[in-house]
Design an enzyme around this catalytic site. Structure first.
Site, short mmCIF file in Angstrom:
data_model
loop_
_atom_site.label_atom_id
_atom_site.label_comp_id
_atom_site.label_asym_id
_atom_site.label_seq_id
_atom_site.Cartn_x
_atom_site.Cartn_y
_atom_site.Cartn_z
N GLU A 25 -0.92 -8.02 5.37
CA GLU A 25 -0.50 -8.46 6.77
C GLU A 25 -1.79 -8.44 7.53
O GLU A 25 -1.73 -8.78 8.69
CB GLU A 25 0.56 -7.52 7.39
CG GLU A 25 0.01 -6.10 7.61
CD GLU A 25 -0.39 -5.22 6.25
OE1 GLU A 25 -0.30 -5.80 5.15
OE2 GLU A 25 -0.69 -3.91 6.40
N CYS A 61 0.60 -1.32 -0.11
CA CYS A 61 0.02 -0.06 -0.11
C CYS A 61 0.94 1.12 -0.04
O CYS A 61 1.44 1.35 -1.03
CB CYS A 61 -1.12 0.08 1.03
SG CYS A 61 -2.43 1.12 0.81
N HIS A 88 -3.52 -5.04 1.59
CA HIS A 88 -2.72 -5.32 2.79
C HIS A 88 -2.37 -6.54 3.30
O HIS A 88 -3.47 -7.20 3.99
CB HIS A 88 -3.28 -4.51 4.15
CG HIS A 88 -3.27 -3.06 4.07
ND1 HIS A 88 -2.04 -2.40 4.81
CD2 HIS A 88 -3.53 -2.19 3.59
CE1 HIS A 88 -2.32 -0.99 4.58
NE2 HIS A 88 -3.23 -0.89 3.75
#
Ligand code: GLN
Length: 194
Positions: A172, A79, A170
């Site tokens: 994560e 991002c 994202h």
């Protein structure tokens, strides 16, 4: 062991560390430039690219990060991290680190779709990669050396150029650690044991 750093000036750190977990991966939370010397690879988290750039300058990270990229060690930007890596940012006069030959448009999905989730097919990684998009950029253009690895609705959302990996979502923030493990395998491949 391979050492993978997470640039910890702003944004998620713990989540990236968890996704990178592997028996041979040592995660280093990077807050000082000297720590870059120990790394075999580096993750740029999401957040806000202009704020991150301000902190990069404030803490003297700009030149060391350029040198790190120049050394050929793998980098992974998610991002805002991908925005930092792009050679061109639409509507902005200057890019940031400018290490990946691509043009990004910030906040490109518009207000209606400020944040959303979508399953993605990512080249070399697999299907149903869970994409979490938060005020995400779109990769509008890629240079000839850049491989498009994922698209969403016709827009490029992940790309790879040699040892540089970038995605506009994202990974994560999900339990799916395939993107990070793929990056770890890039780092492993590039790593020459001392
Ligand atoms: N829109 C942000 C930027 O331009 C990126 C958003 C994110 O990292 N979730 O920096």
């Amino acid at each position: 062991m391979i050492n993978i750093g997470i640039l910890a000036l702003q944004g998620a750190v713990r989540e990236h560390a968890k996704a990178l977990e592997a028996p041979d991966v040592n995660v280093i939370v990077v807050k000082r430039t000297e720590q870059l010397d120990e790394l075999d690879g580096l993750v740029f988290p999401g957040g806000e690219s202009t704020t991150m750039r301000r902190l990069i300058d404030k803490y003297g990270f700009f030149e060391p990060l350029k040198a790190f990229a120049g050394s050929g060690k793998p980098m992974f930007g998610t991002c805002a991290g991908a925005i930092l890596m792009a050679t061109e940012i639409k509507g902005q006069e200057h890019p940031h680190l400018a290490v990946m030959d691509m043009t990004v448009e910030r906040n490109a999905f518009g207000r209606q779709r400020e944040s959303f989730e979508a399953p993605l097919k990512v080249k070399e990684i697999g299907e149903d990669v869970h994409g979490v998009f938060i005020r995400a950029p779109i990769i509008e253009r890629v240079g000839p050396a850049v491989d498009v690895i994922a698209e969403y609705d016709g827009d490029i959302v992940a790309a790879k150029q040699g040892n540089f990996l970038a995605c506009s979502y994202h990974p994560e923030l999900t339990d799916d650690d395939r993107m990070h493990q793929y990056f770890a395998s890039m780092v492993r491949k590039n790593h020459v044991p001392a």
